[in-house]
Design a protein around this motif. Structure first.
Motif, PDB file in Angstrom:
ATOM      1  N   SER A   1       0.841  -1.205   0.000  1.00 12.70           N
ATOM      2  CA  SER A   1       0.000   0.000   0.000  1.00 12.70           C
ATOM      3  C   SER A   1       0.870   1.247   0.000  1.00 12.70           C
ATOM      4  CB  SER A   1      -0.915   0.016   1.221  1.00 12.70           C
ATOM      5  OG  SER A   1      -1.829  -1.038   1.160  1.00 12.70           O
ATOM      6  N   LYS A   2       1.963   1.206   0.748  1.00 13.31           N
ATOM      7  CA  LYS A   2       2.868   2.348   0.789  1.00 13.31           C
ATOM      8  C   LYS A   2       3.529   2.564  -0.558  1.00 13.31           C
ATOM      9  CE  LYS A   2       3.922   1.875   5.674  1.00 13.31           C
ATOM     10  NZ  LYS A   2       4.944   1.555   6.659  1.00 13.31           N
ATOM     11  N   LEU A   3       3.963   1.471  -1.194  1.00 13.93           N
ATOM     12  CA  LEU A   3       4.630   1.591  -2.492  1.00 13.93           C
ATOM     13  C   LEU A   3       3.696   2.078  -3.580  1.00 13.93           C
ATOM     14  CD1 LEU A   3       6.818  -1.630  -2.530  1.00 13.93           C
ATOM     15  CD2 LEU A   3       7.585   0.720  -2.234  1.00 13.93           C
ATOM     16  N   LEU A   4       2.450   1.646  -3.519  1.00  7.78           N
ATOM     17  CA  LEU A   4       1.500   1.998  -4.565  1.00  7.78           C
ATOM     18  C   LEU A   4       0.747   3.287  -4.284  1.00  7.78           C
ATOM     19  CD1 LEU A   4       0.094  -1.537  -5.369  1.00  7.78           C
ATOM     20  CD2 LEU A   4       1.791  -0.233  -6.641  1.00  7.78           C
ATOM     21  N   GLY A   5       1.050   3.924  -3.191  1.00 10.99           N
ATOM     22  CA  GLY A   5       0.475   5.231  -2.931  1.00 10.99           C
ATOM     23  C   GLY A   5      -0.805   5.215  -2.138  1.00 10.99           C
ATOM     24  N   GLY A   6      -1.201   4.089  -1.620  1.00 11.51           N
ATOM     25  CA  GLY A   6      -2.415   4.044  -0.824  1.00 11.51           C
ATOM     26  C   GLY A   6      -2.180   4.658   0.542  1.00 11.51           C
TER      27      GLY A   6
ATOM     28  N   TYR B   1      10.143   5.316   5.173  1.00  9.55           N
ATOM     29  CA  TYR B   1      11.158   4.804   4.269  1.00  9.55           C
ATOM     30  C   TYR B   1      12.457   4.560   5.010  1.00  9.55           C
ATOM     31  CZ  TYR B   1       7.820   6.369   0.839  1.00  9.55           C
ATOM     32  OH  TYR B   1       6.674   6.553   0.125  1.00  9.55           O
ATOM     33  N   LEU B   2      13.176   3.568   4.573  1.00  3.84           N
ATOM     34  CA  LEU B   2      14.439   3.192   5.169  1.00  3.84           C
ATOM     35  C   LEU B   2      15.558   3.585   4.208  1.00  3.84           C
ATOM     36  CD1 LEU B   2      16.083   1.581   7.305  1.00  3.84           C
ATOM     37  CD2 LEU B   2      15.683  -0.427   5.893  1.00  3.84           C
ATOM     38  N   GLU B   3      16.529   4.311   4.679  1.00  2.00           N
ATOM     39  CA  GLU B   3      17.676   4.704   3.869  1.00  2.00           C
ATOM     40  C   GLU B   3      18.624   3.512   3.783  1.00  2.00           C
ATOM     41  OE1 GLU B   3      19.690   7.106   1.373  1.00  2.00           O
ATOM     42  OE2 GLU B   3      17.890   7.725   2.433  1.00  2.00           O
TER      43      GLU B   3
END
Length: 117
Positions: A5-10, A18-20
């Motif tokens: 969901s985070k990757l797809l913008g939900g 995000y992790l550096e």
């Protein structure tokens, strides 16, 4: 909220989501890659020059649109110019929501549907 969901913008996200990653932990193999994915911001018309060069060189560009620093007319002109570049090289261009453009070189298309749908 799940990772997909985070990757797809939900939903909403923040920089804390995000992790550096330390690039030294990975073998980048840059000498063997033909296509690179490049990230940039578009805040003024001059930013288009570097994007055009990258696409002409065969790279994929993901550009954040910083609308508060450009007028809508300027942004329309920028998008038209980038559409022309994508067309010239046989690539593709899409706008993801209101904040990103993705421009690809020849031979690379962009699907207009999300995975799993």
């Amino acid at each position: 909220m799940g990772l997909m969901s985070k990757l797809l913008g939900g939903g909403s996200s923040s920089t804390e989501d995000y992790l550096e990653l330390d690039v030294d932990d990975f073998d980048t193999g840059a000498s063997n890659t033909r296509v690179q994915v490049r990230f940039t911001d578009i805040s003024e018309k001059n930013d288009v020059i570097d994007i055009k060069d990258a696409v002409y060189d065969g790279d994929i560009v993901v550009a954040d649109i910083i609308r508060h620093t450009t007028s809508d007319r300027t942004m329309e002109h920028i998008i038209d110019e980038l559409k022309q570049v994508a067309n010239e090289v046989g690539g593709d261009i899409v706008q993801k929501e209101d904040d990103q453009l993705i421009i690809t070189p020849g031979g690379v298309g962009i699907s207009r549907s999300k995975l799993g749908r």
